[in-house]
Design an enzyme around this catalytic site. Structure first.
Site, PDB file in Angstrom:
ATOM      1  N   GLU A  83       0.542  -0.918  -0.169  1.00 18.38           N
ATOM      2  CA  GLU A  83      -0.230   0.324  -0.003  1.00 18.38           C
ATOM      3  C   GLU A  83       0.831   1.330  -0.165  1.00 18.38           C
ATOM      4  OE1 GLU A  83      -3.040   0.234   3.121  1.00 18.38           O
ATOM      5  OE2 GLU A  83      -4.020   1.959   2.148  1.00 18.38           O
ATOM      6  N   ASP A 115      -0.530  -5.251   2.582  1.00 20.21           N
ATOM      7  CA  ASP A 115      -1.467  -4.300   3.890  1.00 20.21           C
ATOM      8  C   ASP A 115      -0.962  -3.922   4.826  1.00 20.21           C
ATOM      9  OD1 ASP A 115      -3.229  -1.682   4.458  1.00 20.21           O
ATOM     10  OD2 ASP A 115      -4.598  -2.082   3.504  1.00 20.21           O
ATOM     11  N   ILE A 169      -1.247  -1.457   7.902  1.00 23.84           N
ATOM     12  CA  ILE A 169      -2.066  -1.399   8.630  1.00 23.84           C
ATOM     13  C   ILE A 169      -3.374  -0.838   7.528  1.00 23.84           C
ATOM     14  CG2 ILE A 169      -3.343   0.128  10.536  1.00 23.84           C
ATOM     15  CD1 ILE A 169      -1.192   0.631  10.726  1.00 23.84           C
ATOM     16  N   ASP A 170      -4.838  -2.194   7.836  1.00 22.80           N
ATOM     17  CA  ASP A 170      -5.570  -1.684   7.555  1.00 22.80           C
ATOM     18  C   ASP A 170      -6.565  -1.135   8.473  1.00 22.80           C
ATOM     19  OD1 ASP A 170      -7.978  -2.252   5.087  1.00 22.80           O
ATOM     20  OD2 ASP A 170      -8.589  -3.548   6.401  1.00 22.80           O
ATOM     21  N   THR A 215      -6.853   2.537   9.268  1.00 17.19           N
ATOM     22  CA  THR A 215      -5.641   3.489   9.228  1.00 17.19           C
ATOM     23  C   THR A 215      -6.277   3.999  10.062  1.00 17.19           C
ATOM     24  OG1 THR A 215      -4.161   2.763   7.496  1.00 17.19           O
ATOM     25  CG2 THR A 215      -3.938   4.567   8.552  1.00 17.19           C
ATOM     26  N   ASP A 242      -6.300  -4.568   0.325  1.00 17.47           N
ATOM     27  CA  ASP A 242      -7.554  -4.782   0.586  1.00 17.47           C
ATOM     28  C   ASP A 242      -8.238  -6.478   0.666  1.00 17.47           C
ATOM     29  OD1 ASP A 242      -7.599  -1.730   2.371  1.00 17.47           O
ATOM     30  OD2 ASP A 242      -8.228  -1.175   0.018  1.00 17.47           O
TER      31      ASP A 242
HETATM   32  C1  IPD Z   1      -9.071   1.554   4.278  1.00 17.46           C
HETATM   33  C2  IPD Z   1     -10.049   0.609   4.988  1.00 17.46           C
HETATM   34  C3  IPD Z   1     -11.421   1.545   4.626  1.00 17.46           C
HETATM   35  C4  IPD Z   1     -11.570   0.992   3.397  1.00 17.46           C
HETATM   36  C5  IPD Z   1     -11.437   2.350   3.003  1.00 17.46           C
HETATM   37  C6  IPD Z   1      -9.137   0.572   2.592  1.00 17.46           C
HETATM   38  P1  IPD Z   1      -6.906   1.140   4.669  1.00 17.46           P
HETATM   39  O1  IPD Z   1      -7.843   0.492   4.348  1.00 17.46           O
HETATM   40  O2  IPD Z   1     -10.270  -0.275   4.604  1.00 17.46           O
HETATM   41  O3  IPD Z   1     -11.718   1.190   5.536  1.00 17.46           O
HETATM   42  O4  IPD Z   1     -12.996   2.001   3.073  1.00 17.46           O
HETATM   43  O5  IPD Z   1     -11.553   1.640   1.435  1.00 17.46           O
HETATM   44  O6  IPD Z   1      -8.785   1.408   1.622  1.00 17.46           O
HETATM   45  O7  IPD Z   1      -6.357   3.049   3.739  1.00 17.46           O
HETATM   46  O8  IPD Z   1      -6.928   1.588   5.830  1.00 17.46           O
HETATM   47  O9  IPD Z   1      -5.287   0.261   4.823  1.00 17.46           O
END
Ligand code: IPD
Length: 494
Positions: A81, A101, A103-104, A106, A231
C-alpha cells in the site's frame, strides 16, 4: 485462544509452506507493533483525499514486512500500500507476488478505534495462493490457503448459506472519496439494499476485517467501491476457502485491480447485491502511477489546478422556483441544482435560461460567467423564452490609466524651482509615481532626462493595456453581431 499459524493438518505442507509460515509470523510481529502504537500519539498525513490517512506506523510496519520477505525470498515481487502511494506500480505478473497492507483500518488506528489489521496475500501465476489477516487488538489470526480451508486461530471458518437478501446482514466500506456525487451514490446503494429488505448495513472501517466477518459467517455479504488489491488479496482466499464467492460488482469474475467487489456466502446473494448496486468508478490499481503520490507532493501539485466554486442562478422549467448555487464543475452544479430545486429524477438537461443553449460539457460550463442564469429541464419539459429575463452580463474590466496627478513642492525654501511629483494610477493594478528634484540647472537636466525615460516606460504600459482593451471590445462586438446556432443535446445525471 492465542493466535498460531498452526492451523491443523489441513494447512500443513504444500509448495508455499515456507512463505505461508513467514507471512503468519510477520503478521503477528507487525500486529504487536500496531497494538502498542494504537494508544500512542501519531503523526498523520493524507494521501488521495482528506479521509485517506497514513501514519509513520504504516510506513514502519510495511518496511519491516517487505525487508524481511525480500531477504528471505529475493526473487519474489511485491505490491504494498504505502509503496504504491509513493508511486510504485501495482502490476500482478505470473511471478510469486506478495500483496501487503501494513495497517488496514488506518483511520480507525488514528482514532484508536480498535478494529485494525495487517493483511498479507500471496499470488503465483496471477492466482491467489494464500492470505493471512491479523486482527491486531483481538489477536485473531485469519488464514486461508488455496485448497486447504480457512481458519481463525485454528478454528475452521464457514460462510453463511443465506440466499435471501431480505434476511441478510450486509457489510460495506465508504472508500476514500468524499465528493458529493460519490457520497450520493454510496448512500443510494445503501438505501437500495435497505429498501430491498436487508436486515442491516454495517461499516466498521476495515475492509479486510469486514471480509473476515463474512468468512466466519457473521455477515451474509460484502460490497465496496474504492478498495484496493491490498485490501482484497488475502481476504479473497480466506472467503473462498470458507465456502464463499468473491466477484466483480458487474456479476462477472473478480478483477483484483478493479477497485470494486461483491462477496457473499452464496452466489445467489452475491448476484442479488451486484444487481442492486450503482457503479462508483474508482479507476484501476494498475493504471494510476500519478494519482498515488506522496501526500505533500500531491497537495502542491493539485492546489493550482483546483478551480474555486463560482456563483450561478438556477431555475426550474417554468421559472417558478429560483435558487443560487455555487459550483466549480458541471457535475457539482448538476448535483447541487437537483438538491436546491428538490428534483428527484436524475435525468435532466441543463440549459442557459437566456436562450435555451444546452450546457452539456465541462469545457462549455467553464466559459460561463459568474451568476449566469441556468434552467433545469426534466424529461418532456422544453425551454421557453422568459418575459422578464435580464442577462447577467459582467461589466468589462477597465484597464489603462485611471488618473494622473501633478504635485509641486519644495524640499528647501532656497530651492529655485523645487520638486515636481507626477503620479499615474492604473485601473485595479498599481500606481506609478516619480519625483523630479530641481534645485539647480545640472540637476534639472538630469531629472528631465530621467523623467523622459520614465514617461517612455509608462507610455509602453499604456499602449499594452489599451491594445488589450480594444481587442476585447472588438471581440465582444463581433460576438454580438454573429449569433451562432448552438446544437441541442441532452445530458444525463445519475
Ligand atoms: C481502507 C479501509 C477502509 C476502506 C478503504 C480501504 P486502509 O484501507 O479498509 O475501511 O474504506 O477502501 O482502503 O487505507 O486503512 O489501509
Amino acid at each position: 485462544m492465542k493466535p498460531s499459524s498452526e492451523d491443523g493438518a489441513a494447512q500443513a505442507g504444500g509448495p508455499w509452506e515456507e512463505c505461508f509460515e513467514a507471512a503468519a509470523q510477520l503478521a503477528l510481529r507487525a500486529g504487536q507493533i500496531i497494538r502498542k502504537a494504537l494508544s500512542e500519539e501519531k503523526r498523520v498525513s493524507t494521501k488521495t483525499s482528506a479521509a485517506d490517512l497514513v501514519t509513520e506506523t504504516d510506513h514502519m510496519v510495511e518496511a519491516l514486512i517487505l525487508q524481511e520477505l525480500q531477504q528471505r525470498f529475493p526473487s519474489h515481487r511485491f505490491i504494498a500500500e504505502e509503496a504504491a502511494a509513493a508511486g510504485a506500480k501495482c502490476v500482478l505478473t505470473p511471478s510469486p507476488t506478495w500483496i501487503v497492507d501494513p495497517i488496514d483500518g488506518t483511520c480507525n488506528f488514528v482514532h484508536r478505534f480498535p478494529t485494525v489489521a495487517v493483511s498479507i496475500g500471496f499470488a503465483v501465476n496471477q492466482e491467489l495462493e494464500f492470505g493471512v489477516i491479523y486482527h491486531c487488538t483481538e489477536e485473531r489470526l485469519y488464514t486461508g490457503r488455496r485448497g486447504r480451508g480457512a481458519f481463525c486461530n485454528g478454528q475452521r471458518l464457514r460462510v453463511s448459506r443465506e440466499t435471501d437478501l431480505s434476511k441478510a446482514l450486509v457489510l460495506t466500506e465508504i472508500g476514500p472519496r468524499r465528493d458529493p456525487m460519490t457520497l450520493k451514490l454510496f448512500l443510494s446503494n445503501m438505501e437500495r439494499l435497505l429498501r430491498a429488505g436487508a436486515h442491516g448495513v454495517r461499516v466498521i472501517g476495515s475492509s479486510t476485517l469486514a471480509l473476515c466477518h463474512l468468512a466466519s459467517g457473521a455477515a451474509d455479504a460484502y460490497y465496496q467501491f474504492g478498495l484496493h488489491c491490498w485490501d482484497l488479496a488475502a481476504a479473497t482466499v480466506i472467503i473462498r476457502e470458507a465456502g464463499g464467492v468473491v466477484m466483480d460488482t458487474s456479476g462477472g469474475p473478480l478483477d483484483l485491480m478493479s477497485c470494486r467487489v461483491v462477496a457473499a456466502g452464496t452466489r445467489e446473494m452475491a448476484v442479488l447485491i451486484a444487481q442492486a448496486l450503482q457503479t462508483i468508478n474508482y479507476g484501476r490499481d494498475d493504471e494510476r502511477p500519478l494519482t498515488f503520490m506522496g501526500s505533500q507532493t500531491k497537495k502542491v501539485l493539485l492546489t493550482p489546478l483546483m478551480r474555486p466554486a463560482r456563483p450561478f442562478r438556477v431555475s426550474n422549467h417554468d421559472r417558478s422556483s429560483r435558487r443560487g448555487v455555487t459550483a466549480s464543475s458541471l457535475q457539482e452544479l448538476l448535483t447541487k441544482t437537483l438538491d436546491a430545486l428538490v428534483i428527484a429524477s436524475g435525468l435532466v438537461t441543463l440549459v442557459l435560461e437566456e436562450d435555451g443553449t444546452v450546457v452539456d460539457t465541462e469545457a462549455f460550463f467553464q466559459t460561463l460567467g459568474d451568476n449566469t442564469h441556468l434552467m433545469v429541464l426534466e424529461k418532456g419539459q422544453k425551454w421557453t423564452p422568459g418575459a422578464t429575463y435580464i442577462p447577467a452580463r459582467q461589466l468589462p474590466k477597465r484597464q489603462g490609466i485611471a488618473r494622473v496627478t501633478f504635485d509641486l513642492y519644495k524640499l528647501n525654501p532656497k530651492d529655485v524651482i523645487g520638486c515636481l511629483n507626477v503620479k499615474a494610477t492604473m485601473y485595479e493594478m498599481y500606481s506609478v509615481s516619480y519625483d523630479i528634484h530641481c534645485p539647480g540647472l545640472k540637476a534639472l537636466l538630469r531629472s528631465l532626462l530621467l523623467f523622459l525615460s520614465h514617461t517612455a516606460q509608462m507610455t509602453g504600459q499604456c499602449l499594452v493595456h489599451t491594445g488589450t482593451y480594444m481587442l476585447r471590445v472588438l471581440a465582444d462586438t463581433e460576438e454580438r453581431a454573429v449569433p451562432s446556432p448552438r446544437p441541442r443535446r441532452g445530458i444525463t445525471s445519475g
